[in-house]
Design an enzyme around this catalytic site. Sequence first.
Site, PDB file in Angstrom:
ATOM      1  N   LYS A  15      23.535  41.509  49.214  1.00  0.00           N
ATOM      2  CA  LYS A  15      23.720  40.104  48.818  1.00  0.00           C
ATOM      3  C   LYS A  15      22.571  39.251  49.382  1.00  0.00           C
ATOM      4  O   LYS A  15      21.942  38.480  48.649  1.00  0.00           O
ATOM      5  CB  LYS A  15      25.070  39.611  49.349  1.00  0.00           C
ATOM      6  CG  LYS A  15      25.341  38.141  49.116  1.00  0.00           C
ATOM      7  CD  LYS A  15      26.640  37.742  49.837  1.00  0.00           C
ATOM      8  CE  LYS A  15      26.905  36.248  49.738  1.00  0.00           C
ATOM      9  NZ  LYS A  15      27.351  35.825  48.415  1.00  0.00           N
TER      10      LYS A  15
ATOM     11  N   LYS B  73      36.569  41.155  33.477  1.00  0.00           N
ATOM     12  CA  LYS B  73      37.162  42.003  34.524  1.00  0.00           C
ATOM     13  C   LYS B  73      37.129  43.485  34.146  1.00  0.00           C
ATOM     14  O   LYS B  73      37.403  43.854  33.008  1.00  0.00           O
ATOM     15  CB  LYS B  73      38.606  41.586  34.772  1.00  0.00           C
ATOM     16  CG  LYS B  73      38.717  40.207  35.372  1.00  0.00           C
ATOM     17  CD  LYS B  73      38.854  40.241  36.876  1.00  0.00           C
ATOM     18  CE  LYS B  73      38.479  38.916  37.466  1.00  0.00           C
ATOM     19  NZ  LYS B  73      39.575  38.211  38.084  1.00  0.00           N
TER      20      LYS B  73
ATOM     21  N   ARG C 274      28.367  37.985  44.432  1.00  0.00           N
ATOM     22  CA  ARG C 274      29.575  37.335  44.918  1.00  0.00           C
ATOM     23  C   ARG C 274      30.570  38.334  45.485  1.00  0.00           C
ATOM     24  O   ARG C 274      30.924  39.311  44.832  1.00  0.00           O
ATOM     25  CB  ARG C 274      30.262  36.561  43.781  1.00  0.00           C
ATOM     26  CG  ARG C 274      29.696  35.187  43.545  1.00  0.00           C
ATOM     27  CD  ARG C 274      30.060  34.253  44.691  1.00  0.00           C
ATOM     28  NE  ARG C 274      31.441  33.823  44.631  1.00  0.00           N
ATOM     29  CZ  ARG C 274      31.833  32.660  44.130  1.00  0.00           C
ATOM     30  NH1 ARG C 274      30.954  31.829  43.636  1.00  0.00           N
ATOM     31  NH2 ARG C 274      33.097  32.340  44.119  1.00  0.00           N
ATOM     32  N   CYS C 275      31.031  38.064  46.718  1.00  0.00           N
ATOM     33  CA  CYS C 275      32.034  38.919  47.337  1.00  0.00           C
ATOM     34  C   CYS C 275      33.243  38.079  47.707  1.00  0.00           C
ATOM     35  O   CYS C 275      33.103  36.896  47.977  1.00  0.00           O
ATOM     36  CB  CYS C 275      31.484  39.552  48.610  1.00  0.00           C
ATOM     37  SG  CYS C 275      30.015  40.538  48.327  1.00  0.00           S
TER      38      CYS C 275
ATOM     39  N   TRP D   2      45.152  38.431  44.003  1.00  0.00           N
ATOM     40  CA  TRP D   2      43.931  38.266  44.774  1.00  0.00           C
ATOM     41  C   TRP D   2      44.096  38.659  46.238  1.00  0.00           C
ATOM     42  O   TRP D   2      43.330  38.254  47.098  1.00  0.00           O
ATOM     43  CB  TRP D   2      43.411  36.821  44.617  1.00  0.00           C
ATOM     44  CG  TRP D   2      43.014  36.526  43.199  1.00  0.00           C
ATOM     45  CD1 TRP D   2      42.948  37.419  42.163  1.00  0.00           C
ATOM     46  CD2 TRP D   2      42.631  35.263  42.633  1.00  0.00           C
ATOM     47  NE1 TRP D   2      42.557  36.788  40.997  1.00  0.00           N
ATOM     48  CE2 TRP D   2      42.355  35.466  41.265  1.00  0.00           C
ATOM     49  CE3 TRP D   2      42.498  33.966  43.159  1.00  0.00           C
ATOM     50  CZ2 TRP D   2      41.957  34.435  40.409  1.00  0.00           C
ATOM     51  CZ3 TRP D   2      42.096  32.948  42.305  1.00  0.00           C
ATOM     52  CH2 TRP D   2      41.826  33.180  40.952  1.00  0.00           C
TER      53      TRP D   2
ATOM     54  N   GLU E 157      45.735  38.951  35.211  1.00  0.00           N
ATOM     55  CA  GLU E 157      45.127  40.093  35.887  1.00  0.00           C
ATOM     56  C   GLU E 157      46.205  41.057  36.338  1.00  0.00           C
ATOM     57  O   GLU E 157      47.325  40.677  36.578  1.00  0.00           O
ATOM     58  CB  GLU E 157      44.373  39.608  37.122  1.00  0.00           C
ATOM     59  CG  GLU E 157      43.069  39.024  36.739  1.00  0.00           C
ATOM     60  CD  GLU E 157      42.478  38.245  37.886  1.00  0.00           C
ATOM     61  OE1 GLU E 157      42.708  38.613  39.036  1.00  0.00           O
ATOM     62  OE2 GLU E 157      41.814  37.255  37.586  1.00  0.00           O
TER      63      GLU E 157
ATOM     64  N   CYS F  37      42.630  29.926  33.592  1.00  0.00           N
ATOM     65  CA  CYS F  37      41.240  29.805  33.149  1.00  0.00           C
ATOM     66  C   CYS F  37      40.550  31.163  33.111  1.00  0.00           C
ATOM     67  O   CYS F  37      41.024  32.122  33.698  1.00  0.00           O
ATOM     68  CB  CYS F  37      40.485  28.891  34.101  1.00  0.00           C
ATOM     69  SG  CYS F  37      40.642  29.374  35.827  1.00  0.00           S
TER      70      CYS F  37
ATOM     71  N   GLU G  46      41.100  26.391  30.370  1.00  0.00           N
ATOM     72  CA  GLU G  46      39.669  26.255  30.133  1.00  0.00           C
ATOM     73  C   GLU G  46      39.431  26.490  28.640  1.00  0.00           C
ATOM     74  O   GLU G  46      39.982  27.408  28.056  1.00  0.00           O
ATOM     75  CB  GLU G  46      38.970  27.270  31.044  1.00  0.00           C
ATOM     76  CG  GLU G  46      37.639  27.773  30.618  1.00  0.00           C
ATOM     77  CD  GLU G  46      37.719  29.139  29.998  1.00  0.00           C
ATOM     78  OE1 GLU G  46      38.673  29.898  30.275  1.00  0.00           O
ATOM     79  OE2 GLU G  46      36.819  29.458  29.217  1.00  0.00           O
TER      80      GLU G  46
ATOM     81  N   HIS H 124      31.145  25.104  35.074  1.00  0.00           N
ATOM     82  CA  HIS H 124      30.173  26.067  35.603  1.00  0.00           C
ATOM     83  C   HIS H 124      28.746  25.607  35.379  1.00  0.00           C
ATOM     84  O   HIS H 124      27.812  26.248  35.829  1.00  0.00           O
ATOM     85  CB  HIS H 124      30.373  27.440  34.950  1.00  0.00           C
ATOM     86  CG  HIS H 124      31.477  28.211  35.601  1.00  0.00           C
ATOM     87  ND1 HIS H 124      32.233  29.145  34.933  1.00  0.00           N
ATOM     88  CD2 HIS H 124      31.962  28.169  36.851  1.00  0.00           C
ATOM     89  CE1 HIS H 124      33.130  29.633  35.753  1.00  0.00           C
ATOM     90  NE2 HIS H 124      32.991  29.066  36.920  1.00  0.00           N
TER      91      HIS H 124
HETATM   92  N1  GLN Z   1      43.332  23.993  41.846  1.00  0.00           N
HETATM   93  C1  GLN Z   1      42.247  24.905  41.886  1.00  0.00           C
HETATM   94  C2  GLN Z   1      40.920  24.148  41.939  1.00  0.00           C
HETATM   95  O1  GLN Z   1      40.826  23.138  41.323  1.00  0.00           O
HETATM   96  C3  GLN Z   1      42.241  25.837  40.700  1.00  0.00           C
HETATM   97  C4  GLN Z   1      41.103  26.815  40.758  1.00  0.00           C
HETATM   98  C5  GLN Z   1      41.145  27.934  39.742  1.00  0.00           C
HETATM   99  O2  GLN Z   1      41.684  27.805  38.680  1.00  0.00           O
HETATM  100  N2  GLN Z   1      40.535  29.062  40.041  1.00  0.00           N
HETATM  101  O3  GLN Z   1      39.980  24.553  42.559  1.00  0.00           O
HETATM  102 ZN    ZN Z   2      40.625  27.360  36.870  1.00  0.00          ZN
END
Ligand code: GLN
Ligand code: ZN
Length: 773
Positions: free
Chosen positions: A18, A115, A524-525, A570, A614, A652, A674, A703
């Site tokens: 990294k 993924k 990214r980790c 996660w 996921e 998202c 999203e 992003h």
């Molecule tokens: N509430 C979180 C943020 O706004 C949602 C983040 C996400 O969807 N990964 O950061």
């Molecule tokens: Zn999100």
Amino acid sequence: MLTHSLGFPRMGPARELKTALEGFFAGSVSPGELHRTAQALRLAHWAVQRDAGIDLVPVGDFSLYDHMLDAAVLFGVVPRRYGQTGGPVDLDRYCRMARGGQDARGDVTALEMTKWFDTNYHYLVPEFEPDQTFALAGDAILRQAAEARTAGFAAKAVLPGPATFLLLGSCAGEPFDRLTLLPRLLPAYCDLLARLAETCPWIELDEPVLCQDLPADLLAPFRRTYAALAEAAGPARLMLAAPFGSIAHNLAFTRDLPLAALHVDLVRDPTQLALVAKSLAPDTALSLGLVDGRNIWRVDAAAALARIGLAASHLGADRLMLAPSCSLLHCPVNLDAETELDPEIKSWMAVAVQKCREVRLLADAAAPGGADRPDVAEALAANRAAWESRRKSPRLANPAVRSRVADITVDMFHRPAPYAVRAGQQRAALGLPLLPTTTIGSFPQTPEIRQTRRRFRQGQLDARAYDAFVKAGVADAIARQEALGLDVLVHGEPERNDMVEFFGEMLDGFCFTRNGWVQSYGTRCVKPPVIYGDVSRPGPMTVALAVYAQSLTPKPVKGMLTGPSTILAWSFVRDDQPREVTRRQIALAIRDEVADLEAAGIRAIQIDEPGLREGLPLRRRDWEAALALAVDDFRLSAAVAKAETQIHTHMCYADFGDIVPAIAAMDADVLSIEASRSRMEPLTAFARDGYPNEIGPGLYDIHSPRVPSVAEMADLLTRAAAVIDPTRLWANPDCGLKTRTWDEVTAALANLVEAARQVRAGLPAQTGCKKTA
Ligand code: GLN
Ligand code: ZN
């Protein structure tokens, strides 16, 4: 019994890759230095695996960025926009494919990322054209194989198999059947195998798609392909590996193939063993994936040895090989780095290096007389002792949690009134206009915020000073949102580093590693929390700050929570009980937080579930049952709220089009998703499936540093209003704003509020709604 590994973490024990890559991207590390770091890491990883007792170390598992990108470059699959005209892809172009680029050479988007099966690893999606050609265009894996040989390692080359490579790719333009490319791809693979065979005694092709549902018309081409590949491998021995699930439903694909070995994941499905064993050609070996490559717990050696015994009774011990269940890419590197972990919990754990040793131990113990060897006997005793200690530990079970779970009643899954009734009450209680505006939760995590948090964690700042700093951040966020004219405000999450870690740190049953990094994508980790015991909430987690934020404004402030499926997805989850049992406990903890927020006067509460999709099973037919449980746990968290309390959820960066009925069943009052990059495309599925509640499509791609104009967002919102009833429509960004700067966010949100105002003004008058705030 030969031992092997399917792959090792790439980043290095101190995330050296990294550092080198980020330095290279920033221009402070030369290509030569980057390659030297990469080479040193490969050599170190081979050495550590060999020293741990792995007979065949993997070559080709290492990647500067991603193994699917490597495969694309290897076979010359480079989309036109990168301007490659045949031949090897250089480092610069490789990076543009990985990350996109915006400079003098043009503006080019990266390959899409998604993924890798049900892991948290994101791979780069190869893009295929209908007239795609393939050639052996790269030689990285060949050079690495030579490197391993020169350094004296017995190696096995590993790379994605042709079916997985094609099926996991996408179509560059109009959709077409990518499997039609298989005959054209085959010669390139054959070429590669023939060349690899000169340096590698073994070649492994990974076909995890065998654990999914496969099109029936792939059967014959797949079998032809592998017959040809086995031939092309010549003197090298060809292994087919199918990690992440069961292949029992696809045995027709692999039955009697002329393979040297077939590797199966017996952690995910031990019951496939007998069926798979019976399906093998007489001289094909079976590689048993008995050590969990996806989780951080020690192997249960006694149980694994029993499986080896069973396999030996089918095939004879000389036809068995041993390995982790899948690549160790999804695991931290070395437990020795964890000097601060609770010693008891640490004694239950094993990560990449330890897992290689476990494979060795199982092979040794299974050998004739092996278990009597003093070192083996001692290691087996230690394994047994660790498992006994874990099984008996009073830290696993919390009787109060168990009895609460047992006492859950049906009504706990239901809000007190249906959405149609709630919606009216909420509108009255919150005083919202048509097309209300809101954000997803986080505001910019400025360098100052990150630095102050670091100082607090390192003890350089006391709790009072940190608390005051966080509150100042909340007050600033509220003031800015009021000035922008947003309708439903958020506190901005300045106190949160990560949306799962934050809650894990306040819940019982969780612990944290110092160095347990796992690659998420590219450089990214993530450092997933570890759930080792029953989960419970010792006390309120978010209430004080939410109440403080609400005290600053008459507008509603959303409480902000992470949902049970996302916390589960996660984290590293305990493997001594079904995952669903753990998730239900998390759901109860979140439920208590919802109740406390509401009691403290919070009128809207968001429970984020970006991780809901996921970890869905690899086979479609298993989705419905899995989704039903995930939905139930969300409902259990949320349904404690009164009818007039507005429950939001957010999702998202995943395809939600095929699970709309499940999302509807969650029965959140408001869902934000999203949608900006795909220009509201996801809404079509929600409209098609009659999604009944309110929905806020993202209008702002968080992003990108770009600030979308009023016209652009008004256009998106107008499109949305054409498919979703405007009385059920919200305006919001795609996701949280923590990676952006305040300048970008302020400008973008001002435009978003104005866009909503314009679209609202253009709508026909509605009953029951105020047209303006
Ligand atoms: N509430 C979180 C943020 O706004 C949602 C983040 C996400 O969807 N990964 O950061
Ligand atoms: Zn999100």
